[in-house]
Design a protein around this motif. Sequence first.
Motif, PDB file in Angstrom:
ATOM      1  N   ARG A  89       0.817  -1.204   0.000  1.00  0.00           N
ATOM      2  CA  ARG A  89       0.000   0.000   0.000  1.00  0.00           C
ATOM      3  C   ARG A  89       0.858   1.264   0.000  1.00  0.00           C
ATOM      4  NH1 ARG A  89      -2.408   2.948   4.157  1.00  0.00           N
ATOM      5  NH2 ARG A  89      -4.222   4.145   3.476  1.00  0.00           N
TER       6      ARG A  89
ATOM      7  N   TRP B 136      -1.692 -10.794   4.251  1.00  0.00           N
ATOM      8  CA  TRP B 136      -1.634  -9.602   5.101  1.00  0.00           C
ATOM      9  C   TRP B 136      -0.187  -9.238   5.457  1.00  0.00           C
ATOM     10  CZ3 TRP B 136      -4.508  -5.790   5.300  1.00  0.00           C
ATOM     11  CH2 TRP B 136      -5.120  -5.204   6.401  1.00  0.00           C
TER      12      TRP B 136
ATOM     13  N   LEU C 124      -5.893   0.349   7.435  1.00  0.00           N
ATOM     14  CA  LEU C 124      -6.927  -0.331   6.659  1.00  0.00           C
ATOM     15  C   LEU C 124      -8.035  -0.857   7.570  1.00  0.00           C
ATOM     16  CD1 LEU C 124      -4.672  -2.158   4.050  1.00  0.00           C
ATOM     17  CD2 LEU C 124      -6.387  -0.404   3.569  1.00  0.00           C
ATOM     18  N   ARG C 125      -7.646  -1.301   8.761  1.00  0.00           N
ATOM     19  CA  ARG C 125      -8.668  -1.756   9.713  1.00  0.00           C
ATOM     20  C   ARG C 125      -9.507  -0.564  10.173  1.00  0.00           C
ATOM     21  NH1 ARG C 125      -8.154  -2.478  15.215  1.00  0.00           N
ATOM     22  NH2 ARG C 125      -5.902  -2.235  14.993  1.00  0.00           N
TER      23      ARG C 125
ATOM     24  N   ASN D 264     -10.084   2.073   8.403  1.00  0.00           N
ATOM     25  CA  ASN D 264     -10.943   2.396   7.273  1.00  0.00           C
ATOM     26  C   ASN D 264     -12.145   1.470   7.206  1.00  0.00           C
ATOM     27  OD1 ASN D 264      -9.865   4.655   5.954  1.00  0.00           O
ATOM     28  ND2 ASN D 264      -8.174   3.423   5.174  1.00  0.00           N
ATOM     29  N   ALA D 265     -11.882   0.167   7.432  1.00  0.00           N
ATOM     30  CA  ALA D 265     -12.973  -0.801   7.372  1.00  0.00           C
ATOM     31  C   ALA D 265     -13.996  -0.504   8.478  1.00  0.00           C
ATOM     32  CB  ALA D 265     -12.427  -2.213   7.513  1.00  0.00           C
TER      33      ALA D 265
ATOM     34  N   THR E 234     -16.071   2.420   7.387  1.00  0.00           N
ATOM     35  CA  THR E 234     -17.011   2.138   6.317  1.00  0.00           C
ATOM     36  C   THR E 234     -18.151   1.243   6.771  1.00  0.00           C
ATOM     37  OG1 THR E 234     -15.004   1.991   5.022  1.00  0.00           O
ATOM     38  CG2 THR E 234     -17.052   1.540   3.870  1.00  0.00           C
TER      39      THR E 234
ATOM     40  N   LYS F  54     -19.987   4.817  10.606  1.00  0.00           N
ATOM     41  CA  LYS F  54     -19.634   5.780   9.563  1.00  0.00           C
ATOM     42  C   LYS F  54     -19.041   7.030  10.191  1.00  0.00           C
ATOM     43  CE  LYS F  54     -20.973   6.150   4.910  1.00  0.00           C
ATOM     44  NZ  LYS F  54     -19.732   5.525   4.538  1.00  0.00           N
TER      45      LYS F  54
ATOM     46  N   GLY G  34      -9.977  -5.413   7.866  1.00  0.00           N
ATOM     47  CA  GLY G  34      -9.306  -4.645   6.826  1.00  0.00           C
ATOM     48  C   GLY G  34      -8.884  -5.490   5.644  1.00  0.00           C
TER      49      GLY G  34
ATOM     50  N   ILE H 208      -8.998  -5.954   1.116  1.00  0.00           N
ATOM     51  CA  ILE H 208      -8.988  -4.509   1.059  1.00  0.00           C
ATOM     52  C   ILE H 208     -10.200  -4.010   0.275  1.00  0.00           C
ATOM     53  CG2 ILE H 208      -7.697  -2.512   0.180  1.00  0.00           C
ATOM     54  CD1 ILE H 208      -5.903  -5.432   1.492  1.00  0.00           C
ATOM     55  N   VAL H 209     -10.877  -3.016   0.851  1.00  0.00           N
ATOM     56  CA  VAL H 209     -12.108  -2.514   0.233  1.00  0.00           C
ATOM     57  C   VAL H 209     -11.957  -1.037  -0.080  1.00  0.00           C
ATOM     58  CG1 VAL H 209     -13.641  -4.143   1.337  1.00  0.00           C
ATOM     59  CG2 VAL H 209     -13.004  -2.038   2.515  1.00  0.00           C
ATOM     60  N   GLU H 210     -12.900  -0.539  -0.840  1.00  0.00           N
ATOM     61  CA  GLU H 210     -12.923   0.900  -1.090  1.00  0.00           C
ATOM     62  C   GLU H 210     -13.593   1.592   0.080  1.00  0.00           C
ATOM     63  OE1 GLU H 210     -14.693   1.881  -4.773  1.00  0.00           O
ATOM     64  OE2 GLU H 210     -12.929   1.243  -5.920  1.00  0.00           O
ATOM     65  N   VAL H 211     -13.150   2.782   0.414  1.00  0.00           N
ATOM     66  CA  VAL H 211     -13.763   3.536   1.487  1.00  0.00           C
ATOM     67  C   VAL H 211     -14.349   4.812   0.922  1.00  0.00           C
ATOM     68  CG1 VAL H 211     -13.325   4.806   3.612  1.00  0.00           C
ATOM     69  CG2 VAL H 211     -12.201   2.624   3.213  1.00  0.00           C
ATOM     70  N   ASN H 212     -15.633   4.984   1.094  1.00  0.00           N
ATOM     71  CA  ASN H 212     -16.325   6.167   0.587  1.00  0.00           C
ATOM     72  C   ASN H 212     -15.962   6.447  -0.874  1.00  0.00           C
ATOM     73  OD1 ASN H 212     -17.299   6.390   3.149  1.00  0.00           O
ATOM     74  ND2 ASN H 212     -15.801   7.930   3.787  1.00  0.00           N
TER      75      ASN H 212
ATOM     76  N   VAL I 270      -8.465   2.662  -1.294  1.00  0.00           N
ATOM     77  CA  VAL I 270      -7.458   2.862  -0.256  1.00  0.00           C
ATOM     78  C   VAL I 270      -6.263   1.935  -0.420  1.00  0.00           C
ATOM     79  CG1 VAL I 270      -9.076   3.748   1.440  1.00  0.00           C
ATOM     80  CG2 VAL I 270      -8.656   1.294   1.312  1.00  0.00           C
ATOM     81  N   ARG I 271      -6.262   1.143  -1.499  1.00  0.00           N
ATOM     82  CA  ARG I 271      -5.164   0.174  -1.647  1.00  0.00           C
ATOM     83  C   ARG I 271      -3.816   0.832  -1.791  1.00  0.00           C
ATOM     84  NH1 ARG I 271      -8.736  -4.116  -4.823  1.00  0.00           N
ATOM     85  NH2 ARG I 271     -10.037  -2.289  -4.999  1.00  0.00           N
TER      86      ARG I 271
END
Lengths: 398, 199
Positions: free
Chosen positions: A345, A373, A384-385, A387-388, A391, A395, B187, B190-194, B198-199
Amino acid sequence: MTEPPQAPAETPQAFAETPTASADPPPQTPAQVRRRATLAGVVVSALLIVAIVLGSRLLRDFDSALLPYAVATVFLAFGVAYRYTVWISAPGARRLFKQGWRAFFSVENFRRAPTALPKMIATYLGFQKFLGARSHARWAAHQLIFWGCVLAALITFPLTWGWFTFTSSTGSGPGYEMRIWGFKVLGFDSLNVVGWLMFHGLDIAAVLVIPGACYFLWRRMKDRAAITGQRFAYDLVPLIALIVISVTGLLLTFSSIFLHGGGYEFLAILHMVSVVFTLIYIPFGKFFHIVQRPAAVGMQLFKYTSRGKAGTAAGAAATAAGTAGAVVGGGAAAGGEEGLLTCRRCGEPIDAALYVENLQGTMRDLRLDFDEWAEYCPRCKRVLRGNAYLTHIKKGFK
Amino acid sequence: MMGRTIFIDPGRCIGCQACVSACRECDSHRGKSMIHLDYPEEGRSVASLPTVCMHCEDPVAPCAEVCPADAILVTADGVVQQADTTRCIGCANCVNACPFGVPKIDLQAKLQMKCNLCYDRTAYGLAPMCATVCPTGALFYGTLEELRAERPGVQVADSFTFGSTTISTGVAMVVPADKVQWPVPGGLPIVEVNGVDVR
Ligand code: SF4
Ligand code: SF4
């Protein structure tokens, strides 16, 4: 405290055919490991007995007064071989063990770095530079104990096995001959410096060990970091044992020089009991780190030699993860070193690519099926965690 | 199984760094902070996330399982300790295997260090440093009942998914009441955020 289980006892059927499992050796059951460890212990201790018998010229040079010590070393050999086998049977250690030796015998090692290994051995195992980075005082104290113990072991082990003999052609000195396996290696005069050193080597060892061990004992009483999670049998007993051995050893010399042997027999028994206890304890407690520490050299050599293998590493890491691994290949790649895996990343270097690949293998052995990972740096994993969570859970953290 | 533990509520975290400073005072790693405070959407939102060791229970402590030197011990009460200084060879396996990005490593000293739930304090019933100083309660130490006494109806989750693996942990996270049935996403994948990749 308990140690975490290292290998799953049984492979659940559902997991038996994971796509990557075929490349990895099947995990062993604890019973299999125990059997192999017992075999290793028996073989090593039998070899030692043979070496003692042959080395002491069919026991002609064997000093029967030292028999308890010799028996303790045979138990020590069994215990170390057993524990060692169990240790390197766990997935993490097994893979590192293999890769360390592979690195040692690799072309890279001999071509690029013939001096690397001796240097690593000297800095890690001899002078223990890494301890200096932890604390200078601990480094100094550990060096005292280390060299004291090395000296003591070099003298006592061959002596108890009957490999060394000191004989005088004139009856009781001052001219002595030192023989190894019956061959004369050194003649010396017990009244000069060499002679004094030869006869007081163990006293010197004790003088080195005592201040070192006392420092650590003091630290175990005073230092709050050391006290956290400290266990009597694991942390304090070894220090007490070292001190008892050294002090009784010195007192034996004191008794024979100043007290005409007063109290000698009692001291000799106390000394013997403490030494025998310590030898037998080595494989099971804190002292086992003596056997484990060389793994640091194997690990470092593996990382060192794998740096050169940029091209193969890139391919290997990518296939290992089943994805396009981000490896900085070639010496000219901007910002990265050869053979380093960088975070998928953020591009920060993580570790040698082959090293991470090896770790991913370990993770699959252990059914930790998130080995992909490992190609992300710790910070990106956390982000990333986060962010998850943002989302899917709350929110905007509201 | 949650006893007395840390409950993390990122929704309350204001990113003030008090926990980071307090962690430095912990006796077992004096002068070095082991807590991580990250700003996942830096520049776009003020969201911040404190990370302590989650003291993984099942599978128990992946960091310890991958350790080639058996350096990471787990206490009978489930606290995953930082590396034993005599054993750790500084290989960084634990750093790269931990799904939560927790352990730190000192490559010169060949030593891993991480949050050990302030074992010198929690073993005697005291709250860890971070939870003691957190001004908003984003880090709470106690039992679930004690948490609920202060925050009626609050829900917590103690399992996290990483791809196909679910890890249940000793430390728990506060989640909205309607989401508690799920394990919390860790996490991965990996997913998109809004709508942002985010990768
Ligand atoms: S969160 Fe990481 S460091 Fe803590 S127990 Fe789990 S794997 Fe180990
Ligand atoms: S860095 Fe130390 S604690 Fe971590 S896996 Fe390696 S030896 Fe174990």
